[in-house]
Design a protein around this motif. Structure first.
Motif, PDB file in Angstrom:
ATOM      1  N   MET A  18       0.838  -1.190   0.000  1.00  0.00           N
ATOM      2  CA  MET A  18       0.000   0.000   0.000  1.00  0.00           C
ATOM      3  C   MET A  18       0.877   1.245   0.000  1.00  0.00           C
ATOM      4  SD  MET A  18      -2.885   1.087   2.785  1.00  0.00           S
ATOM      5  CE  MET A  18      -3.902  -0.316   2.351  1.00  0.00           C
ATOM      6  N   ALA A  19       0.414   2.266  -0.712  1.00  0.00           N
ATOM      7  CA  ALA A  19       1.131   3.546  -0.748  1.00  0.00           C
ATOM      8  C   ALA A  19       0.199   4.646  -0.268  1.00  0.00           C
ATOM      9  CB  ALA A  19       1.619   3.834  -2.160  1.00  0.00           C
ATOM     10  N   ARG A  20       0.693   5.455   0.699  1.00  0.00           N
ATOM     11  CA  ARG A  20      -0.077   6.607   1.174  1.00  0.00           C
ATOM     12  C   ARG A  20       0.461   7.845   0.472  1.00  0.00           C
ATOM     13  NH1 ARG A  20       0.762   6.984   6.950  1.00  0.00           N
ATOM     14  NH2 ARG A  20       2.628   8.189   6.434  1.00  0.00           N
ATOM     15  N   VAL A  21      -0.435   8.551  -0.198  1.00  0.00           N
ATOM     16  CA  VAL A  21      -0.034   9.685  -1.030  1.00  0.00           C
ATOM     17  C   VAL A  21      -0.611  10.972  -0.444  1.00  0.00           C
ATOM     18  CG1 VAL A  21      -0.156  10.713  -3.322  1.00  0.00           C
ATOM     19  CG2 VAL A  21       0.057   8.230  -3.082  1.00  0.00           C
ATOM     20  N   ILE A  22       0.236  11.989  -0.346  1.00  0.00           N
ATOM     21  CA  ILE A  22      -0.207  13.295   0.122  1.00  0.00           C
ATOM     22  C   ILE A  22      -0.119  14.274  -1.046  1.00  0.00           C
ATOM     23  CG2 ILE A  22       0.226  15.182   1.739  1.00  0.00           C
ATOM     24  CD1 ILE A  22       1.516  13.117   3.610  1.00  0.00           C
ATOM     25  N   VAL A  23      -1.222  14.976  -1.274  1.00  0.00           N
ATOM     26  CA  VAL A  23      -1.298  15.930  -2.388  1.00  0.00           C
ATOM     27  C   VAL A  23      -1.724  17.286  -1.848  1.00  0.00           C
ATOM     28  CG1 VAL A  23      -1.870  14.108  -4.037  1.00  0.00           C
ATOM     29  CG2 VAL A  23      -3.711  15.376  -2.896  1.00  0.00           C
ATOM     30  N   PRO A  24      -1.444  18.373  -2.556  1.00  0.00           N
ATOM     31  CA  PRO A  24      -1.923  19.701  -2.130  1.00  0.00           C
ATOM     32  C   PRO A  24      -3.447  19.698  -2.033  1.00  0.00           C
ATOM     33  CG  PRO A  24      -0.299  19.904  -3.876  1.00  0.00           C
ATOM     34  CD  PRO A  24      -0.621  18.453  -3.770  1.00  0.00           C
ATOM     35  N   ASP A  25      -3.988  20.492  -1.160  1.00  0.00           N
ATOM     36  CA  ASP A  25      -5.441  20.523  -0.957  1.00  0.00           C
ATOM     37  C   ASP A  25      -6.200  20.746  -2.265  1.00  0.00           C
ATOM     38  OD1 ASP A  25      -4.779  20.219   1.641  1.00  0.00           O
ATOM     39  OD2 ASP A  25      -5.502  22.172   2.335  1.00  0.00           O
ATOM     40  N   TYR A  26      -5.696  21.669  -3.071  1.00  0.00           N
ATOM     41  CA  TYR A  26      -6.415  22.000  -4.303  1.00  0.00           C
ATOM     42  C   TYR A  26      -6.290  20.921  -5.387  1.00  0.00           C
ATOM     43  CZ  TYR A  26      -1.922  23.290  -6.435  1.00  0.00           C
ATOM     44  OH  TYR A  26      -0.657  23.261  -6.939  1.00  0.00           O
ATOM     45  N   GLN A  27      -5.399  19.925  -5.119  1.00  0.00           N
ATOM     46  CA  GLN A  27      -5.179  18.855  -6.089  1.00  0.00           C
ATOM     47  C   GLN A  27      -5.905  17.555  -5.696  1.00  0.00           C
ATOM     48  OE1 GLN A  27      -2.249  18.533  -8.834  1.00  0.00           O
ATOM     49  NE2 GLN A  27      -3.279  20.488  -9.066  1.00  0.00           N
ATOM     50  N   LEU A  28      -6.569  17.547  -4.548  1.00  0.00           N
ATOM     51  CA  LEU A  28      -7.178  16.306  -4.059  1.00  0.00           C
ATOM     52  C   LEU A  28      -8.206  15.747  -5.046  1.00  0.00           C
ATOM     53  CD1 LEU A  28      -7.445  14.218  -1.810  1.00  0.00           C
ATOM     54  CD2 LEU A  28      -9.186  15.677  -0.737  1.00  0.00           C
ATOM     55  N   SER A  29      -9.099  16.607  -5.494  1.00  0.00           N
ATOM     56  CA  SER A  29     -10.131  16.142  -6.433  1.00  0.00           C
ATOM     57  C   SER A  29      -9.510  15.643  -7.731  1.00  0.00           C
ATOM     58  CB  SER A  29     -11.122  17.269  -6.743  1.00  0.00           C
ATOM     59  OG  SER A  29     -11.825  17.645  -5.582  1.00  0.00           O
ATOM     60  N   LEU A  30      -8.473  16.324  -8.202  1.00  0.00           N
ATOM     61  CA  LEU A  30      -7.804  15.912  -9.436  1.00  0.00           C
ATOM     62  C   LEU A  30      -7.106  14.561  -9.259  1.00  0.00           C
ATOM     63  CD1 LEU A  30      -7.010  16.669 -12.344  1.00  0.00           C
ATOM     64  CD2 LEU A  30      -4.977  17.803 -11.391  1.00  0.00           C
ATOM     65  N   ALA A  31      -6.479  14.368  -8.087  1.00  0.00           N
ATOM     66  CA  ALA A  31      -5.782  13.111  -7.820  1.00  0.00           C
ATOM     67  C   ALA A  31      -6.748  11.934  -7.756  1.00  0.00           C
ATOM     68  CB  ALA A  31      -4.991  13.220  -6.513  1.00  0.00           C
ATOM     69  N   ILE A  32      -7.888  12.175  -7.137  1.00  0.00           N
ATOM     70  CA  ILE A  32      -8.888  11.107  -7.024  1.00  0.00           C
ATOM     71  C   ILE A  32      -9.575  10.889  -8.368  1.00  0.00           C
ATOM     72  CG2 ILE A  32     -11.049  10.410  -5.926  1.00  0.00           C
ATOM     73  CD1 ILE A  32     -10.134  11.993  -3.459  1.00  0.00           C
ATOM     74  N   ARG A  85      -8.135   5.024  -9.191  1.00  0.00           N
ATOM     75  CA  ARG A  85      -8.394   3.607  -9.507  1.00  0.00           C
ATOM     76  C   ARG A  85      -7.467   3.115 -10.623  1.00  0.00           C
ATOM     77  NH1 ARG A  85     -13.422   4.196  -9.731  1.00  0.00           N
ATOM     78  NH2 ARG A  85     -13.663   4.493 -11.980  1.00  0.00           N
ATOM     79  N   LEU A  86      -7.312   3.918 -11.667  1.00  0.00           N
ATOM     80  CA  LEU A  86      -6.424   3.536 -12.762  1.00  0.00           C
ATOM     81  C   LEU A  86      -4.969   3.502 -12.317  1.00  0.00           C
ATOM     82  CD1 LEU A  86      -7.995   5.505 -15.759  1.00  0.00           C
ATOM     83  CD2 LEU A  86      -7.845   3.020 -15.527  1.00  0.00           C
ATOM     84  N   ALA A  87      -4.583   4.440 -11.448  1.00  0.00           N
ATOM     85  CA  ALA A  87      -3.212   4.452 -10.932  1.00  0.00           C
ATOM     86  C   ALA A  87      -2.926   3.195 -10.130  1.00  0.00           C
ATOM     87  CB  ALA A  87      -2.986   5.695 -10.075  1.00  0.00           C
ATOM     88  N   ALA A  88      -3.919   2.746  -9.354  1.00  0.00           N
ATOM     89  CA  ALA A  88      -3.750   1.513  -8.578  1.00  0.00           C
ATOM     90  C   ALA A  88      -3.612   0.301  -9.493  1.00  0.00           C
ATOM     91  CB  ALA A  88      -4.937   1.337  -7.626  1.00  0.00           C
TER      92      ALA A  88
END
Length: 365
Positions: free
Chosen positions: A303-317, A325-328
């Motif tokens: 498992m990998a825990r990823v931290i992203v900037p607040d404004y990037q959370l929606s984009l990352a998900i 899902r595709l990244a996983a």
């Protein structure tokens, strides 16, 4: 039959690759059944076709015995020795019984046998031609459609593209030329059956191999593919040559290479990311186009825990979790995504990474 028939078999041997001897053996076997059927006999017979002249003869085969119980299958020793003094008990005597009009029956039977063998040989050639192309890409023309499948003409054979293997954006009509991925080739009683797909990840991989010379030449390698057909895909690429940019090679000048593939896939979005031996770097790349601040890897749980900037959370998900899902799928790792604020709140109190924390995070596989 005559010499013309033998010459015709020789021509078939040259053109179709079917040995003349195999055809003659098959015709002889078929003529035995025809003789018994047309002349209503159960006697044991042998059919002989002269390889030079094409002359056909039928011989009844009888066993030499002391007491004849079945004249169709047996012959007495005395009667056998009238034919040849050398016959002994239990020998096999062959007596010619060729019917007067057997030539007509023989010609019909031979035509059926030859036609069938040619059809079988052609099917075999098609099967062997396509069995080596499993997991390859083909271009076909839409011929017809039923409630379950599209049928594509591939030249010598018709292939099946189930409607369930079409992308949601695919709309095809009669005569349209489309590319598809061969998922399976089977040799059935009705001939070769070729199954196709447009949703398989292999289609994306093969399209890049066609469009990107560096992949075809082996300089750039596709390490992984994750796809949600018709919507979005990710591919991870690696260069064997440090001087060759794998991502740039796939994108092409002004994006021409990747755009050609996007067009073929009816607008499917494609993220091209750089593969890395470092799990942290690979996971961060896989979440493109979002920016990643930190990646913590937990080997035991993969498992990998990823931290992203607040404004990037929606984009990352991504929409409905698609990007994560595709990244996983691409990396083969479970990915937990947290915003920078979430990480500060949770880890600022010196909490450890527990199941409780996992529940509070966005966890996607």
């Amino acid at each position: 039959m005559n010499m013309d028939f033998i010459d015709a078999l020789s021509e078939i041997e040259r053109e179709k690759g079917i040995a003349k001897e195999i055809l003659i053996d098959a015709i002889e076997a078929a003529l035995i059944s025809s003789y018994k059927r047309n002349f209503n006999t159960a006697q044991n017979v042998r059919v002989d076709i002269n390889r030079q002249t094409g002359l056909i003869k039928v011989y009844a085969r009888k066993t030499v015995t002391e007491d004849v119980l079945d004249p169709r299958m047996e012959i007495s020793l005395d009667a056998a020795r009238e034919l040849n003094q050398n016959f002994q008990l239990n020998d096999i005597v062959e007596i010619e019984v060729t019917p007067r009009d057997f030539g007509r029956i023989a010609a019909q039977t031979a035509k059926q046998v030859v036609t069938q063998r040619i059809r079988e040989a052609e099917r075999g050639l098609i099967y062997h031609a396509f069995i080596d192309r499993e997991e390859d890409i083909v271009t076909g023309t839409v011929q017809r459609q039923d409630t379950r499948s599209l049928f594509l003409d591939l030249g010598k054979v018709e292939a099946v593209l189930p409607l369930t293997e079409l992308m949601p954006t695919d709309k095809f009509g009669h005569g349209d030329r489309i590319k598809a991925f061969i998922t399976k080739v089977e040799n059935t009683t009705k001939g070769p059956q070729i199954m196709l797909s447009r949703t398989h990840p292999g289609l994306l991989k093969r399209l890049f191999e066609l469009e990107v010379p560096e992949i075809f030449d082996g300089v750039v390698e596709i390490r992984s593919v994750a796809r949600e057909a018709g919507f979005r895909s990710k591919i991870a690429v690696y260069s064997r040559n440090p001087e060759v940019d794998p991502v740039g090679s796939c994108v092409g000048p002004k994006g021409t290479r990747v755009q050609t593939i996007v067009t073929e896939l009816r607008g499917e979005k494609i993220d091209i990311v750089r593969w890395s031996e470092s799990v942290e770097e690979y996971v961060a790349n896989a979440l493109s186009p979002s920016k990643v601040l930190e990646v913590d890897v937990f080997e035991s749980e993969k498992m990998a825990r990823v931290i992203v900037p607040d404004y990037q959370l929606s984009l990352a998900i991504g929409i409905k979790g698609q990007n994560a899902r595709l990244a996983a799928k691409l990396t083969g790792w479970k990915i937990d995504i947290k915003s920078e604020t979430q990480a500060e709140q949770e880890f600022g109190r010196e909490k450890t990474y527990t199941e409780e924390m996992k529940q509070d995070s966005v966890s996607l596989e």
